[in-house]
Design a protein around this motif. Structure first.
Motif, short mmCIF file in Angstrom:
data_model
loop_
_atom_site.label_atom_id
_atom_site.label_comp_id
_atom_site.label_asym_id
_atom_site.label_seq_id
_atom_site.Cartn_x
_atom_site.Cartn_y
_atom_site.Cartn_z
N ASP A 146 0.84 -1.19 0.00
CA ASP A 146 0.00 0.00 0.00
C ASP A 146 0.88 1.25 0.00
OD1 ASP A 146 0.88 0.40 2.63
OD2 ASP A 146 -0.99 -0.30 3.53
N ALA A 147 0.25 2.43 0.06
CA ALA A 147 0.98 3.70 -0.02
C ALA A 147 1.96 3.89 1.14
CB ALA A 147 -0.01 4.86 -0.06
N GLU A 148 1.71 3.23 2.26
CA GLU A 148 2.60 3.35 3.42
C GLU A 148 3.70 2.29 3.41
OE1 GLU A 148 -0.94 3.47 4.07
OE2 GLU A 148 -0.69 5.63 3.84
N GLY A 149 3.75 1.47 2.34
CA GLY A 149 4.79 0.46 2.24
C GLY A 149 4.49 -0.83 2.97
N ARG A 150 3.23 -1.04 3.35
CA ARG A 150 2.85 -2.28 4.04
C ARG A 150 2.32 -3.28 3.02
NH1 ARG A 150 -0.47 1.29 8.13
NH2 ARG A 150 -1.66 1.35 6.22
N LEU A 151 2.59 -4.54 3.29
CA LEU A 151 2.09 -5.62 2.44
C LEU A 151 0.57 -5.59 2.40
CD1 LEU A 151 2.70 -8.26 0.84
CD2 LEU A 151 2.52 -9.46 3.01
N ASP A 152 0.01 -5.81 1.21
CA ASP A 152 -1.45 -5.87 1.04
C ASP A 152 -1.85 -7.35 1.09
OD1 ASP A 152 -4.10 -5.84 0.27
OD2 ASP A 152 -3.79 -4.56 -1.48
N PRO A 153 -2.16 -7.88 2.30
CA PRO A 153 -2.45 -9.30 2.42
C PRO A 153 -3.74 -9.72 1.70
CG PRO A 153 -2.90 -8.20 4.50
CD PRO A 153 -2.28 -7.19 3.58
N ASP A 154 -4.71 -8.82 1.60
CA ASP A 154 -5.96 -9.17 0.92
C ASP A 154 -5.72 -9.46 -0.56
OD1 ASP A 154 -7.42 -8.92 3.27
OD2 ASP A 154 -7.89 -6.80 2.89
N ARG A 155 -4.92 -8.63 -1.19
CA ARG A 155 -4.63 -8.85 -2.62
C ARG A 155 -3.88 -10.17 -2.84
NH1 ARG A 155 -1.67 -4.74 -6.86
NH2 ARG A 155 -1.71 -6.17 -8.61
N PHE A 156 -2.90 -10.43 -1.98
CA PHE A 156 -2.14 -11.68 -2.09
C PHE A 156 -3.07 -12.87 -1.88
CE2 PHE A 156 0.51 -15.05 -0.18
CZ PHE A 156 1.34 -15.28 -1.25
N GLU A 157 -3.93 -12.80 -0.88
CA GLU A 157 -4.87 -13.89 -0.61
C GLU A 157 -5.82 -14.10 -1.79
OE1 GLU A 157 -8.44 -13.90 2.33
OE2 GLU A 157 -6.66 -14.57 3.44
N ASN A 158 -6.33 -13.02 -2.36
CA ASN A 158 -7.22 -13.14 -3.53
C ASN A 158 -6.49 -13.81 -4.70
OD1 ASN A 158 -9.37 -11.96 -2.21
ND2 ASN A 158 -8.95 -9.91 -3.01
N GLN A 159 -5.23 -13.46 -4.91
CA GLN A 159 -4.46 -14.07 -5.99
C GLN A 159 -4.24 -15.57 -5.73
OE1 GLN A 159 -1.15 -11.39 -5.76
NE2 GLN A 159 -1.87 -10.16 -7.49
N GLN A 160 -3.98 -15.93 -4.48
CA GLN A 160 -3.76 -17.33 -4.14
C GLN A 160 -5.04 -18.15 -4.31
OE1 GLN A 160 -0.58 -18.62 -3.52
NE2 GLN A 160 -0.21 -16.58 -4.32
N PHE A 161 -6.18 -17.60 -3.87
CA PHE A 161 -7.46 -18.29 -4.06
C PHE A 161 -7.79 -18.44 -5.54
CE2 PHE A 161 -8.80 -16.96 0.39
CZ PHE A 161 -8.69 -18.24 0.90
N ALA A 162 -7.49 -17.39 -6.32
CA ALA A 162 -7.75 -17.44 -7.76
C ALA A 162 -6.86 -18.49 -8.43
CB ALA A 162 -7.51 -16.07 -8.39
N LEU A 163 -5.63 -18.63 -7.95
CA LEU A 163 -4.73 -19.64 -8.50
C LEU A 163 -5.28 -21.04 -8.26
CD1 LEU A 163 -2.01 -20.13 -9.86
CD2 LEU A 163 -0.96 -20.13 -7.60
N VAL A 164 -5.77 -21.28 -7.06
CA VAL A 164 -6.38 -22.58 -6.74
C VAL A 164 -7.62 -22.79 -7.58
CG1 VAL A 164 -7.54 -23.92 -4.94
CG2 VAL A 164 -5.43 -22.70 -4.41
N GLU A 165 -8.45 -21.77 -7.68
CA GLU A 165 -9.69 -21.89 -8.46
C GLU A 165 -9.39 -22.19 -9.93
OE1 GLU A 165 -13.44 -19.15 -9.92
OE2 GLU A 165 -12.43 -18.64 -8.03
N SER A 166 -8.38 -21.53 -10.50
CA SER A 166 -8.07 -21.77 -11.90
C SER A 166 -7.50 -23.16 -12.12
CB SER A 166 -7.12 -20.70 -12.44
OG SER A 166 -5.86 -20.77 -11.81
N ALA A 167 -6.90 -23.75 -11.09
CA ALA A 167 -6.38 -25.12 -11.21
C ALA A 167 -7.48 -26.15 -11.04
CB ALA A 167 -5.29 -25.36 -10.17
N VAL A 168 -8.46 -25.86 -10.20
CA VAL A 168 -9.53 -26.81 -9.90
C VAL A 168 -10.67 -26.74 -10.92
CG1 VAL A 168 -11.30 -27.39 -8.17
CG2 VAL A 168 -8.98 -26.85 -7.45
#
Length: 101
Positions: free
Chosen positions: A27-49
């Motif tokens: 984010d703008a303060e330099g903190r990791l955006d865990p929601d975006r990473f989680e959404n990408q990981q769930f999407a990766l699983v969904e695209s595989a399944v």
């Protein structure tokens, strides 16, 4: 980010079993955006399944494919150059020195 799974024998690394590479968003303060990473990981699983689920369905017409998950998952992945992939593997196996943060 690189995730590397290493096989150990007698507590010593012997080979890289698998490596995956992800893009982390901040984010703008330099903190990791865990929601975006989680959404990408769930999407990766969904695209595989999704193909497995579609192939098991007994439909007379071809299924309509929603590629949303595939595009979200691709936004979170990267492919290193062969030289960088080799350097990452060598570091994971203790064959290369690297700066520790």
């Amino acid at each position: 980010m690189a995730n590397v799974v290493v096989e150990l024998v007698a507590s010593e690394p012997v080979r890289v079993i698998r490596a995956t590479y992800s893009v982390l968003a901040f984010d703008a303060e330099g903190r990791l955006d865990p929601d975006r990473f989680e959404n990408q990981q769930f999407a990766l699983v969904e695209s595989a399944v999704a193909p497995v689920i579609a192939s098991s369905a007994n439909e007379s017409h071809p299924p309509v494919v929603d590629a949303t998950a595939r595009f979200i998952a691709q936004g979170g992945q990267w492919i290193p150059s062969p030289a960088l992939a080799r350097a990452i593997n060598e570091a994971a196996l203790g064959q290369r020195q690297y700066a520790r943060l």
